[in-house]
Design an enzyme around this catalytic site. Structure first.
Site, PDB file in Angstrom:
ATOM      1  N   CYS A   1      -2.910   8.827   2.810  1.00 49.40           N
ATOM      2  CA  CYS A   1      -2.483   8.228   1.533  1.00 49.40           C
ATOM      3  C   CYS A   1      -3.494   8.524   0.435  1.00 49.40           C
ATOM      4  O   CYS A   1      -3.138   8.972  -0.645  1.00 49.40           O
ATOM      5  CB  CYS A   1      -2.306   6.733   1.693  1.00 49.40           C
TER       6      CYS A   1
ATOM      7  N   GLU B   1       0.880  -1.178   0.000  1.00 46.38           N
ATOM      8  CA  GLU B   1       0.000   0.000   0.000  1.00 46.38           C
ATOM      9  C   GLU B   1       0.908   1.215   0.000  1.00 46.38           C
ATOM     10  O   GLU B   1       1.485   1.567   1.028  1.00 46.38           O
ATOM     11  CB  GLU B   1      -0.894  -0.005   1.240  1.00 46.38           C
TER      12      GLU B   1
HETATM   13  P1  NAD Z   1       8.161   5.500   4.588  1.00 39.10           P
HETATM   14  O1  NAD Z   1       8.210   4.648   3.386  1.00 39.10           O
HETATM   15  O2  NAD Z   1       9.224   6.514   4.793  1.00 39.10           O
HETATM   16  O3  NAD Z   1       8.209   4.600   5.901  1.00 39.10           O
HETATM   17  C1  NAD Z   1       7.275   3.557   6.137  1.00 39.10           C
HETATM   18  C2  NAD Z   1       7.891   2.506   7.035  1.00 39.10           C
HETATM   19  O4  NAD Z   1       8.944   1.826   6.348  1.00 39.10           O
HETATM   20  C3  NAD Z   1       8.510   3.027   8.329  1.00 39.10           C
HETATM   21  O5  NAD Z   1       8.127   2.140   9.368  1.00 39.10           O
HETATM   22  C4  NAD Z   1       9.993   2.948   8.063  1.00 39.10           C
HETATM   23  O6  NAD Z   1      10.781   2.775   9.221  1.00 39.10           O
HETATM   24  C5  NAD Z   1      10.083   1.718   7.192  1.00 39.10           C
HETATM   25  N1  NAD Z   1      11.259   1.612   6.325  1.00 39.10           N
HETATM   26  C6  NAD Z   1      11.972   2.624   5.752  1.00 39.10           C
HETATM   27  N2  NAD Z   1      12.928   2.102   4.950  1.00 39.10           N
HETATM   28  C7  NAD Z   1      12.802   0.756   4.996  1.00 39.10           C
HETATM   29  C8  NAD Z   1      13.467  -0.331   4.356  1.00 39.10           C
HETATM   30  N3  NAD Z   1      14.466  -0.121   3.488  1.00 39.10           N
HETATM   31  N4  NAD Z   1      13.062  -1.599   4.622  1.00 39.10           N
HETATM   32  C9  NAD Z   1      12.022  -1.812   5.469  1.00 39.10           C
HETATM   33  N5  NAD Z   1      11.360  -0.839   6.114  1.00 39.10           N
HETATM   34  C10 NAD Z   1      11.740   0.445   5.874  1.00 39.10           C
HETATM   35  O7  NAD Z   1       6.705   6.151   4.590  1.00 39.10           O
HETATM   36  P2  NAD Z   1       6.111   7.245   5.597  1.00 39.10           P
HETATM   37  O8  NAD Z   1       6.810   8.558   5.331  1.00 39.10           O
HETATM   38  O9  NAD Z   1       6.089   6.704   6.986  1.00 39.10           O
HETATM   39  O10 NAD Z   1       4.593   7.336   5.105  1.00 39.10           O
HETATM   40  C11 NAD Z   1       4.147   8.239   4.161  1.00 39.10           C
HETATM   41  C12 NAD Z   1       3.925   7.543   2.836  1.00 39.10           C
HETATM   42  O11 NAD Z   1       3.091   6.406   3.008  1.00 39.10           O
HETATM   43  C13 NAD Z   1       3.191   8.413   1.822  1.00 39.10           C
HETATM   44  O12 NAD Z   1       3.770   8.257   0.538  1.00 39.10           O
HETATM   45  C14 NAD Z   1       1.778   7.834   1.807  1.00 39.10           C
HETATM   46  O13 NAD Z   1       1.067   8.076   0.627  1.00 39.10           O
HETATM   47  C15 NAD Z   1       2.048   6.397   2.055  1.00 39.10           C
HETATM   48  N6  NAD Z   1       0.866   5.739   2.612  1.00 39.10           N
HETATM   49  C16 NAD Z   1       0.166   4.848   1.852  1.00 39.10           C
HETATM   50  C17 NAD Z   1      -0.975   4.237   2.359  1.00 39.10           C
HETATM   51  C18 NAD Z   1      -1.784   3.267   1.547  1.00 39.10           C
HETATM   52  O14 NAD Z   1      -2.654   2.610   2.098  1.00 39.10           O
HETATM   53  N7  NAD Z   1      -1.556   3.128   0.256  1.00 39.10           N
HETATM   54  C19 NAD Z   1      -1.397   4.551   3.659  1.00 39.10           C
HETATM   55  C20 NAD Z   1      -0.667   5.457   4.418  1.00 39.10           C
HETATM   56  C21 NAD Z   1       0.476   6.039   3.878  1.00 39.10           C
END
Ligand code: NAD
Length: 473
Positions: free
Chosen positions: A273, A239
Protein backbone atom coordinates in the site's frame (compact mmCIF):
# COMPACT_ATOMS: atom_id res chain seq x y z
CA UNK A 1 2.18 -36.18 10.89
CA UNK A 2 -0.55 -33.59 10.57
CA UNK A 3 0.71 -30.21 9.44
CA UNK A 4 -0.56 -26.74 10.13
CA UNK A 5 -1.82 -26.60 6.54
CA UNK A 6 -3.78 -29.86 7.03
CA UNK A 7 -5.37 -28.51 10.18
CA UNK A 8 -6.98 -25.53 8.44
CA UNK A 9 -8.39 -27.37 5.44
CA UNK A 10 -11.89 -28.88 5.27
CA UNK A 11 -12.07 -32.70 5.50
CA UNK A 12 -13.27 -32.74 1.92
CA UNK A 13 -14.27 -30.29 -0.79
CA UNK A 14 -13.68 -26.57 -0.56
CA UNK A 15 -12.05 -24.25 -3.08
CA UNK A 16 -8.52 -25.02 -4.29
CA UNK A 17 -5.97 -22.23 -3.94
CA UNK A 18 -3.23 -22.17 -6.58
CA UNK A 19 0.37 -20.98 -6.18
CA UNK A 20 0.67 -17.77 -8.25
CA UNK A 21 4.28 -18.64 -9.13
CA UNK A 22 3.63 -22.14 -10.50
CA UNK A 23 -0.11 -22.67 -10.86
CA UNK A 24 0.17 -25.73 -8.59
CA UNK A 25 -2.39 -26.38 -5.81
CA UNK A 26 -1.42 -25.07 -2.36
CA UNK A 27 -4.45 -26.27 -0.41
CA UNK A 28 -8.22 -26.03 -0.08
CA UNK A 29 -10.32 -23.51 1.79
CA UNK A 30 -13.82 -24.04 3.15
CA UNK A 31 -16.41 -21.66 1.78
CA UNK A 32 -18.73 -20.67 4.58
CA UNK A 33 -21.67 -18.39 3.85
CA UNK A 34 -23.64 -15.74 5.65
CA UNK A 35 -25.18 -18.28 8.08
CA UNK A 36 -21.70 -19.23 9.33
CA UNK A 37 -20.80 -15.56 9.61
CA UNK A 38 -23.87 -14.95 11.78
CA UNK A 39 -22.83 -17.84 14.03
CA UNK A 40 -19.29 -16.43 14.27
CA UNK A 41 -20.51 -12.95 15.25
CA UNK A 42 -22.82 -14.49 17.87
CA UNK A 43 -19.95 -16.54 19.31
CA UNK A 44 -17.59 -13.55 19.36
CA UNK A 45 -20.29 -11.46 21.02
CA UNK A 46 -20.80 -14.11 23.71
CA UNK A 47 -17.04 -14.37 24.34
CA UNK A 48 -16.43 -10.62 24.59
CA UNK A 49 -17.47 -9.90 28.20
CA UNK A 50 -15.23 -12.70 29.50
CA UNK A 51 -12.30 -11.46 27.41
CA UNK A 52 -12.78 -7.91 28.69
CA UNK A 53 -13.10 -9.15 32.26
CA UNK A 54 -9.65 -10.79 32.11
CA UNK A 55 -8.19 -7.29 32.43
CA UNK A 56 -5.49 -5.52 30.52
CA UNK A 57 -2.48 -7.14 32.20
CA UNK A 58 -3.71 -10.65 31.37
CA UNK A 59 -4.57 -9.70 27.80
CA UNK A 60 -1.03 -8.35 27.38
CA UNK A 61 0.33 -11.70 28.60
CA UNK A 62 -1.85 -13.59 26.15
CA UNK A 63 -0.85 -11.38 23.20
CA UNK A 64 2.79 -12.05 24.03
CA UNK A 65 2.01 -15.78 24.30
CA UNK A 66 0.44 -15.55 20.82
CA UNK A 67 3.65 -13.93 19.56
CA UNK A 68 5.65 -16.82 21.13
CA UNK A 69 3.40 -19.31 19.32
CA UNK A 70 4.00 -17.59 15.98
CA UNK A 71 7.74 -17.67 16.58
CA UNK A 72 7.56 -21.39 17.33
CA UNK A 73 5.76 -21.99 14.00
CA UNK A 74 7.49 -19.28 11.99
CA UNK A 75 8.98 -21.38 9.21
CA UNK A 76 5.79 -23.35 8.54
CA UNK A 77 3.83 -20.09 8.42
CA UNK A 78 6.37 -18.51 6.06
CA UNK A 79 6.13 -21.46 3.66
CA UNK A 80 2.31 -21.31 3.55
CA UNK A 81 2.49 -17.54 3.00
CA UNK A 82 5.12 -17.86 0.28
CA UNK A 83 3.20 -20.52 -1.62
CA UNK A 84 -0.19 -18.84 -1.36
CA UNK A 85 0.79 -15.18 -1.77
CA UNK A 86 3.77 -15.81 -4.05
CA UNK A 87 6.30 -13.72 -2.11
CA UNK A 88 9.75 -15.29 -1.71
CA UNK A 89 10.88 -16.67 1.63
CA UNK A 90 13.89 -14.35 1.53
CA UNK A 91 14.29 -10.59 1.13
CA UNK A 92 11.68 -8.31 2.71
CA UNK A 93 9.06 -10.98 2.06
CA UNK A 94 7.59 -14.09 3.74
CA UNK A 95 9.97 -14.65 6.66
CA UNK A 96 10.13 -10.88 7.12
CA UNK A 97 6.31 -10.72 7.23
CA UNK A 98 6.02 -13.48 9.83
CA UNK A 99 8.67 -11.65 11.88
CA UNK A 100 6.63 -8.46 11.46
CA UNK A 101 3.54 -10.22 12.81
CA UNK A 102 5.49 -11.16 15.94
CA UNK A 103 6.99 -7.69 16.33
CA UNK A 104 3.63 -5.94 15.96
CA UNK A 105 1.94 -8.23 18.48
CA UNK A 106 4.66 -7.54 21.03
CA UNK A 107 4.76 -3.80 20.32
CA UNK A 108 0.96 -3.55 20.57
CA UNK A 109 1.09 -5.38 23.88
CA UNK A 110 3.77 -3.00 25.19
CA UNK A 111 1.98 0.35 24.70
CA UNK A 112 0.70 1.80 28.00
CA UNK A 113 -3.03 2.63 27.87
CA UNK A 114 -3.88 3.79 31.37
CA UNK A 115 -6.95 5.95 32.09
CA UNK A 116 -5.96 9.63 31.76
CA UNK A 117 -6.60 12.44 34.21
CA UNK A 118 -7.68 15.32 31.97
CA UNK A 119 -8.56 18.01 34.52
CA UNK A 120 -7.56 18.17 38.17
CA UNK A 121 -7.92 21.67 39.63
CA UNK A 122 -9.61 23.31 42.60
CA UNK A 123 -13.06 23.09 41.01
CA UNK A 124 -13.07 20.08 38.71
CA UNK A 125 -11.80 16.54 38.40
CA UNK A 126 -12.15 14.60 35.11
CA UNK A 127 -10.64 11.44 33.72
CA UNK A 128 -10.99 9.48 30.49
CA UNK A 129 -11.26 5.70 30.36
CA UNK A 130 -11.11 3.52 27.27
CA UNK A 131 -13.70 0.75 27.20
CA UNK A 132 -14.06 -2.07 24.65
CA UNK A 133 -16.42 -1.44 21.76
CA UNK A 134 -17.60 -5.07 21.49
CA UNK A 135 -17.05 -7.12 18.32
CA UNK A 136 -14.63 -5.81 15.70
CA UNK A 137 -15.12 -6.92 12.09
CA UNK A 138 -11.79 -7.00 10.23
CA UNK A 139 -11.49 -7.23 6.45
CA UNK A 140 -8.10 -7.47 4.79
CA UNK A 141 -6.27 -7.56 1.45
CA UNK A 142 -4.02 -10.16 -0.18
CA UNK A 143 -0.66 -8.37 -0.26
CA UNK A 144 0.53 -8.68 3.37
CA UNK A 145 -2.19 -11.01 4.70
CA UNK A 146 -0.52 -12.06 7.95
CA UNK A 147 0.97 -8.74 9.01
CA UNK A 148 -2.13 -6.71 8.18
CA UNK A 149 -4.30 -9.22 10.07
CA UNK A 150 -2.13 -8.58 13.13
CA UNK A 151 -2.45 -4.81 12.65
CA UNK A 152 -6.21 -5.31 12.93
CA UNK A 153 -6.52 -8.02 15.55
CA UNK A 154 -3.79 -6.98 18.00
CA UNK A 155 -5.14 -3.51 18.96
CA UNK A 156 -8.72 -4.81 18.90
CA UNK A 157 -7.94 -7.65 21.31
CA UNK A 158 -5.69 -5.55 23.53
CA UNK A 159 -8.55 -3.10 24.11
CA UNK A 160 -10.91 -5.91 25.17
CA UNK A 161 -12.84 -6.50 21.95
CA UNK A 162 -13.31 -9.82 20.22
CA UNK A 163 -12.67 -10.13 16.46
CA UNK A 164 -14.38 -11.69 13.46
CA UNK A 165 -11.98 -11.55 10.53
CA UNK A 166 -12.68 -12.01 6.83
CA UNK A 167 -9.46 -12.48 4.86
CA UNK A 168 -9.08 -11.79 1.16
CA UNK A 169 -10.44 -14.60 -1.00
CA UNK A 170 -6.96 -14.70 -2.63
CA UNK A 171 -5.03 -15.45 0.59
CA UNK A 172 -7.34 -17.14 3.12
CA UNK A 173 -4.97 -19.98 4.02
CA UNK A 174 -2.31 -17.56 5.31
CA UNK A 175 -4.78 -15.89 7.66
CA UNK A 176 -6.41 -19.16 8.76
CA UNK A 177 -2.96 -20.61 9.54
CA UNK A 178 -1.89 -17.51 11.46
CA UNK A 179 -5.13 -17.47 13.47
CA UNK A 180 -4.83 -21.19 14.18
CA UNK A 181 -1.44 -20.55 15.78
CA UNK A 182 -2.53 -17.39 17.63
CA UNK A 183 -5.60 -19.20 18.95
CA UNK A 184 -3.45 -21.77 20.75
CA UNK A 185 -2.77 -18.90 23.18
CA UNK A 186 -6.24 -17.33 23.37
CA UNK A 187 -9.59 -18.34 24.91
CA UNK A 188 -12.20 -19.78 22.52
CA UNK A 189 -14.10 -17.46 20.17
CA UNK A 190 -12.03 -14.37 20.92
CA UNK A 191 -10.64 -14.48 17.37
CA UNK A 192 -12.69 -16.14 14.63
CA UNK A 193 -11.77 -16.22 10.93
CA UNK A 194 -14.56 -16.63 8.38
CA UNK A 195 -13.13 -17.02 4.89
CA UNK A 196 -15.26 -15.91 1.99
CA UNK A 197 -15.62 -13.37 -0.76
CA UNK A 198 -17.47 -10.17 -1.22
CA UNK A 199 -20.81 -11.60 0.00
CA UNK A 200 -19.37 -12.51 3.41
CA UNK A 201 -17.54 -9.16 3.53
CA UNK A 202 -20.71 -7.22 2.81
CA UNK A 203 -22.62 -9.17 5.45
CA UNK A 204 -19.92 -8.42 8.03
CA UNK A 205 -19.98 -4.69 7.30
CA UNK A 206 -23.77 -4.51 7.62
CA UNK A 207 -24.02 -6.88 10.61
CA UNK A 208 -25.94 -5.41 13.57
CA UNK A 209 -23.79 -7.44 15.98
CA UNK A 210 -20.54 -5.81 14.81
CA UNK A 211 -19.52 -2.60 16.56
CA UNK A 212 -16.44 -1.50 14.62
CA UNK A 213 -14.90 -2.23 11.24
CA UNK A 214 -11.22 -2.25 10.44
CA UNK A 215 -10.76 -2.32 6.70
CA UNK A 216 -7.59 -2.48 4.63
CA UNK A 217 -8.01 -2.64 0.89
CA UNK A 218 -8.85 -0.54 -2.14
CA UNK A 219 -10.43 2.89 -2.02
CA UNK A 220 -13.39 1.67 -4.12
CA UNK A 221 -14.24 -1.08 -1.61
CA UNK A 222 -13.65 1.30 1.29
CA UNK A 223 -16.31 3.66 -0.04
CA UNK A 224 -18.84 0.79 -0.23
CA UNK A 225 -18.00 -0.21 3.33
CA UNK A 226 -18.39 3.32 4.70
CA UNK A 227 -21.89 3.40 3.17
CA UNK A 228 -22.74 -0.01 4.59
CA UNK A 229 -21.51 0.93 8.07
CA UNK A 230 -23.63 4.09 8.15
CA UNK A 231 -26.91 2.42 9.04
CA UNK A 232 -25.70 1.24 12.44
CA UNK A 233 -23.14 4.07 12.90
CA UNK A 234 -20.30 1.58 13.20
CA UNK A 235 -16.88 2.98 13.95
CA UNK A 236 -14.60 2.50 10.94
CA UNK A 237 -10.88 2.60 10.34
CA UNK A 238 -10.10 2.87 6.64
CA UNK A 239 -6.63 1.97 5.33
CA UNK A 240 -7.08 2.39 1.59
CA UNK A 241 -5.10 2.63 -1.62
CA UNK A 242 -2.29 5.03 -2.31
CA UNK A 243 -0.05 6.32 -5.05
CA UNK A 244 2.95 7.46 -3.02
CA UNK A 245 5.30 10.05 -4.47
CA UNK A 246 9.01 10.27 -3.69
CA UNK A 247 10.91 13.47 -4.39
CA UNK A 248 14.68 13.40 -4.84
CA UNK A 249 16.18 16.82 -4.03
CA UNK A 250 19.05 18.20 -6.09
CA UNK A 251 21.65 17.69 -3.33
CA UNK A 252 21.07 13.89 -3.07
CA UNK A 253 23.74 11.34 -3.99
CA UNK A 254 22.18 8.99 -6.61
CA UNK A 255 24.46 6.04 -5.85
CA UNK A 256 23.88 6.33 -2.11
CA UNK A 257 20.07 6.42 -2.35
CA UNK A 258 19.50 3.93 -5.20
CA UNK A 259 19.02 0.83 -3.08
CA UNK A 260 16.67 2.63 -0.66
CA UNK A 261 14.64 3.93 -3.58
CA UNK A 262 14.50 0.46 -5.10
CA UNK A 263 13.16 -1.29 -2.00
CA UNK A 264 10.82 1.62 -1.28
CA UNK A 265 9.20 0.88 -4.64
CA UNK A 266 9.68 -2.86 -5.07
CA UNK A 267 9.12 -4.30 -1.58
CA UNK A 268 6.79 -7.27 -1.99
CA UNK A 269 7.27 -6.86 -5.74
CA UNK A 270 5.52 -3.49 -5.56
CA UNK A 271 2.34 -4.95 -4.03
CA UNK A 272 2.46 -2.72 -0.97
CA UNK A 273 0.00 0.00 0.00
CA UNK A 274 2.67 2.50 1.01
CA UNK A 275 5.25 1.61 -1.64
CA UNK A 276 6.93 4.36 -3.65
CA UNK A 277 4.78 4.48 -6.79
CA UNK A 278 5.98 7.68 -8.55
CA UNK A 279 9.52 9.03 -8.36
CA UNK A 280 10.24 12.73 -9.06
CA UNK A 281 13.87 13.56 -9.93
CA UNK A 282 15.41 16.97 -10.75
CA UNK A 283 16.91 17.62 -14.19
CA UNK A 284 20.41 17.82 -12.74
CA UNK A 285 20.29 14.27 -11.30
CA UNK A 286 17.87 12.62 -13.70
CA UNK A 287 20.28 10.53 -15.77
CA UNK A 288 22.36 9.51 -12.77
CA UNK A 289 19.34 8.37 -10.71
CA UNK A 290 17.96 6.42 -13.69
CA UNK A 291 21.34 4.72 -14.21
CA UNK A 292 21.86 3.84 -10.53
CA UNK A 293 18.31 2.49 -10.11
CA UNK A 294 18.67 0.38 -13.24
CA UNK A 295 21.86 -1.16 -11.84
CA UNK A 296 20.10 -2.14 -8.61
CA UNK A 297 17.00 -3.42 -10.44
CA UNK A 298 19.08 -5.67 -12.70
CA UNK A 299 20.79 -7.28 -9.71
CA UNK A 300 17.60 -8.42 -7.90
CA UNK A 301 16.52 -12.00 -8.71
CA UNK A 302 12.82 -12.71 -9.31
CA UNK A 303 11.31 -16.19 -9.25
CA UNK A 304 9.50 -18.92 -7.34
CA UNK A 305 9.15 -18.05 -3.66
CA UNK A 306 10.48 -21.28 -2.15
CA UNK A 307 13.79 -20.88 -3.98
CA UNK A 308 16.13 -19.26 -1.45
CA UNK A 309 17.82 -17.08 -4.09
CA UNK A 310 14.84 -14.94 -5.04
CA UNK A 311 13.89 -11.61 -3.49
CA UNK A 312 11.10 -10.68 -5.93
CA UNK A 313 8.10 -12.84 -6.84
CA UNK A 314 5.04 -12.96 -9.07
CA UNK A 315 1.96 -10.77 -8.94
CA UNK A 316 -0.47 -12.48 -6.62
CA UNK A 317 -3.32 -12.85 -9.10
CA UNK A 318 -4.24 -12.52 -12.75
CA UNK A 319 -6.30 -9.37 -12.21
CA UNK A 320 -3.31 -7.56 -10.72
CA UNK A 321 -1.00 -8.87 -13.45
CA UNK A 322 -3.38 -7.45 -16.07
CA UNK A 323 -3.45 -4.04 -14.31
CA UNK A 324 0.36 -3.83 -14.26
CA UNK A 325 0.69 -5.05 -17.87
CA UNK A 326 -1.88 -2.55 -19.16
CA UNK A 327 -0.33 0.38 -17.26
CA UNK A 328 3.15 -0.39 -18.63
CA UNK A 329 1.63 -0.63 -22.11
CA UNK A 330 0.03 2.79 -21.57
CA UNK A 331 3.44 4.11 -20.53
CA UNK A 332 5.05 2.78 -23.70
CA UNK A 333 2.19 4.18 -25.80
CA UNK A 334 2.61 7.53 -24.05
CA UNK A 335 6.26 7.89 -25.04
CA UNK A 336 7.87 6.35 -21.95
CA UNK A 337 11.44 5.09 -22.26
CA UNK A 338 11.74 1.61 -20.71
CA UNK A 339 15.03 1.42 -18.80
CA UNK A 340 14.61 -2.19 -17.74
CA UNK A 341 11.80 -4.80 -17.95
CA UNK A 342 8.47 -4.20 -19.63
CA UNK A 343 8.76 -7.46 -21.58
CA UNK A 344 6.94 -10.29 -19.73
CA UNK A 345 7.30 -13.86 -21.00
CA UNK A 346 3.62 -14.68 -21.54
CA UNK A 347 4.39 -18.37 -22.14
CA UNK A 348 6.07 -18.92 -18.74
CA UNK A 349 4.02 -20.28 -15.79
CA UNK A 350 2.92 -17.92 -13.03
CA UNK A 351 2.00 -14.25 -12.94
CA UNK A 352 5.53 -12.92 -13.24
CA UNK A 353 5.96 -9.38 -14.51
CA UNK A 354 9.62 -8.33 -14.76
CA UNK A 355 11.04 -5.49 -12.68
CA UNK A 356 10.31 -2.42 -14.79
CA UNK A 357 11.56 1.18 -14.72
CA UNK A 358 10.09 3.74 -17.13
CA UNK A 359 11.63 7.19 -17.70
CA UNK A 360 10.49 10.36 -19.49
CA UNK A 361 6.79 10.05 -18.74
CA UNK A 362 4.46 13.02 -18.45
CA UNK A 363 2.77 13.33 -15.07
CA UNK A 364 -0.67 12.51 -16.48
CA UNK A 365 0.35 9.16 -17.96
CA UNK A 366 -1.78 6.34 -16.42
CA UNK A 367 1.33 4.60 -15.00
CA UNK A 368 1.91 7.76 -12.95
CA UNK A 369 -1.66 8.79 -12.17
CA UNK A 370 -3.07 5.35 -11.25
CA UNK A 371 -2.00 2.88 -8.57
CA UNK A 372 0.03 0.15 -10.32
CA UNK A 373 0.47 -2.05 -7.20
CA UNK A 374 3.21 -4.03 -8.90
CA UNK A 375 6.83 -3.99 -10.09
CA UNK A 376 6.75 -1.00 -12.46
CA UNK A 377 8.08 2.38 -11.34
CA UNK A 378 7.69 5.60 -13.36
CA UNK A 379 10.50 8.16 -12.98
CA UNK A 380 9.35 11.71 -13.73
CA UNK A 381 11.63 14.65 -14.40
CA UNK A 382 11.14 18.03 -12.70
CA UNK A 383 12.72 21.47 -13.06
CA UNK A 384 11.67 23.32 -9.92
CA UNK A 385 10.85 22.01 -6.46
CA UNK A 386 7.49 23.81 -6.49
CA UNK A 387 6.59 21.92 -9.64
CA UNK A 388 7.58 18.58 -8.05
CA UNK A 389 5.50 19.26 -4.93
CA UNK A 390 2.51 20.27 -7.03
CA UNK A 391 2.75 17.03 -9.03
CA UNK A 392 3.18 14.95 -5.86
CA UNK A 393 0.09 16.54 -4.27
CA UNK A 394 -1.97 16.44 -7.45
CA UNK A 395 -3.88 13.20 -6.83
CA UNK A 396 -6.89 12.49 -4.64
CA UNK A 397 -4.97 9.89 -2.57
CA UNK A 398 -2.23 10.53 -0.03
CA UNK A 399 -0.99 7.55 2.00
CA UNK A 400 2.78 7.98 2.18
CA UNK A 401 5.44 10.15 0.53
CA UNK A 402 9.20 10.55 0.80
CA UNK A 403 11.93 13.18 0.49
CA UNK A 404 15.51 12.23 -0.41
CA UNK A 405 18.19 14.71 0.65
CA UNK A 406 21.19 14.88 3.01
CA UNK A 407 19.91 18.23 4.33
CA UNK A 408 17.71 17.82 7.44
CA UNK A 409 16.25 21.34 7.14
CA UNK A 410 15.26 20.93 3.53
CA UNK A 411 13.85 17.48 4.32
CA UNK A 412 11.46 18.80 6.96
CA UNK A 413 10.47 21.82 4.93
CA UNK A 414 9.48 19.71 1.91
CA UNK A 415 7.89 17.00 4.10
CA UNK A 416 5.51 19.52 5.64
CA UNK A 417 4.36 20.64 2.19
CA UNK A 418 3.41 17.11 1.09
CA UNK A 419 -0.16 15.81 1.46
CA UNK A 420 0.23 12.35 3.00
CA UNK A 421 -0.40 10.51 6.26
CA UNK A 422 3.32 9.70 6.59
CA UNK A 423 6.35 11.38 5.01
CA UNK A 424 9.59 9.43 5.19
CA UNK A 425 13.04 11.00 4.92
CA UNK A 426 15.66 9.03 2.94
CA UNK A 427 13.51 5.89 3.22
CA UNK A 428 10.05 4.92 2.02
CA UNK A 429 7.43 2.66 3.57
CA UNK A 430 9.53 1.89 6.65
CA UNK A 431 6.61 1.53 9.05
CA UNK A 432 7.16 1.28 12.79
CA UNK A 433 4.65 0.02 15.39
CA UNK A 434 5.47 3.01 17.63
CA UNK A 435 4.58 5.57 14.96
CA UNK A 436 0.95 6.29 13.89
CA UNK A 437 0.18 5.24 10.31
CA UNK A 438 -2.85 6.17 8.24
CA UNK A 439 -4.01 7.87 5.09
CA UNK A 440 -4.90 11.40 4.11
CA UNK A 441 -7.47 12.30 1.44
CA UNK A 442 -8.97 9.19 -0.20
CA UNK A 443 -6.27 6.94 1.25
CA UNK A 444 -8.49 6.64 4.29
CA UNK A 445 -8.95 7.88 7.83
CA UNK A 446 -8.14 6.72 11.30
CA UNK A 447 -4.68 5.56 12.29
CA UNK A 448 -3.10 2.26 13.19
CA UNK A 449 -0.12 1.53 15.48
CA UNK A 450 1.02 3.35 18.63
CA UNK A 451 -1.30 4.51 21.42
CA UNK A 452 -3.36 6.47 18.88
CA UNK A 453 -4.08 3.24 17.00
CA UNK A 454 -5.08 1.40 20.16
CA UNK A 455 -7.50 4.13 21.16
CA UNK A 456 -9.30 3.75 17.82
CA UNK A 457 -10.42 0.33 19.04
CA UNK A 458 -12.00 1.68 22.21
CA UNK A 459 -14.87 3.85 23.38
CA UNK A 460 -13.61 6.86 25.32
CA UNK A 461 -15.66 7.48 28.44
CA UNK A 462 -15.19 10.79 30.25
CA UNK A 463 -16.01 10.81 33.95
CA UNK A 464 -16.28 14.29 35.40
CA UNK A 465 -17.44 15.94 38.59
CA UNK A 466 -16.62 18.65 41.05
CA UNK A 467 -13.22 18.35 42.70
CA UNK A 468 -13.38 15.64 45.33
CA UNK A 469 -16.70 14.19 44.08
CA UNK A 470 -15.18 10.83 43.20
CA UNK A 471 -11.97 8.98 43.81
CA UNK A 472 -9.07 9.07 41.40
CA UNK A 473 -8.47 5.62 39.88
P1 NAD B 1 -9.99 -5.02 -2.27
O1 NAD B 1 -10.63 -3.76 -1.85
O2 NAD B 1 -10.32 -5.59 -3.60
O3 NAD B 1 -10.33 -6.18 -1.24
C1 NAD B 1 -10.07 -6.06 0.16
C2 NAD B 1 -11.03 -6.94 0.94
O4 NAD B 1 -12.36 -6.42 0.83
C3 NAD B 1 -11.11 -8.39 0.49
O5 NAD B 1 -11.12 -9.19 1.66
C4 NAD B 1 -12.43 -8.46 -0.24
O6 NAD B 1 -13.03 -9.74 -0.22
C5 NAD B 1 -13.27 -7.48 0.55
N1 NAD B 1 -14.42 -6.90 -0.14
C6 NAD B 1 -14.56 -6.64 -1.47
N2 NAD B 1 -15.74 -6.02 -1.68
C7 NAD B 1 -16.34 -5.86 -0.48
C8 NAD B 1 -17.55 -5.25 -0.04
N3 NAD B 1 -18.39 -4.67 -0.91
N4 NAD B 1 -17.85 -5.26 1.28
C9 NAD B 1 -16.98 -5.81 2.17
N5 NAD B 1 -15.83 -6.41 1.82
C10 NAD B 1 -15.50 -6.43 0.50
O7 NAD B 1 -8.42 -4.77 -2.09
P2 NAD B 1 -7.22 -5.75 -2.49
O8 NAD B 1 -7.14 -5.82 -4.00
O9 NAD B 1 -7.31 -7.02 -1.71
O10 NAD B 1 -5.96 -4.94 -1.93
C11 NAD B 1 -5.22 -4.05 -2.68
C12 NAD B 1 -5.57 -2.63 -2.29
O11 NAD B 1 -5.45 -2.46 -0.88
C13 NAD B 1 -4.63 -1.59 -2.89
O12 NAD B 1 -5.36 -0.47 -3.34
C14 NAD B 1 -3.75 -1.18 -1.71
O13 NAD B 1 -3.18 0.09 -1.83
C15 NAD B 1 -4.70 -1.30 -0.58
N6 NAD B 1 -3.99 -1.48 0.68
C16 NAD B 1 -3.97 -0.48 1.60
C17 NAD B 1 -3.27 -0.63 2.79
C18 NAD B 1 -3.21 0.47 3.82
O14 NAD B 1 -2.75 0.22 4.93
N7 NAD B 1 -3.64 1.68 3.53
C19 NAD B 1 -2.58 -1.83 3.04
C20 NAD B 1 -2.62 -2.84 2.09
C21 NAD B 1 -3.34 -2.66 0.91
Amino acid sequence: MSTLLDSIQPASGGRTILDPATGEPVGRVAEPGVAELDAAVAAAHAAQPGWAALGDARRVELLNAAADAIEANAEELAVILSREQGKPLNGPNARFEVGGAVAWLRATAAVPVEPEVIVNDDATYAEVHHKPLGVVGAIGPWNWPMMISVWQLAPSLRMGNTVVMKPSEFTPLSVLALAQVINTALPADVLIVVPGGREVGEALTAHPGVDKLMFTGSTATGKAIIRSAADSVKRVTMELGGNDAGIVLDDADPAAIAEGLFWGAFINTGQTCAALKRLYVPDSLYDAVCAELTKVAQAMPMGVGLSEDNVLGPLQNKKQYDIVASLVQAAKDGGGRVLVGGDPDESAPGYFYPTTLVADLPNDNPLVAQEQFGPALPIIRYSTLDEAIEMANGLDVGLGASVWTPSPDRAREVALRLEAGTVWINEHGAIDPRVPFGGSKQSGFGVEFSKAGLLECAQPVSIKGAAGSFTAS
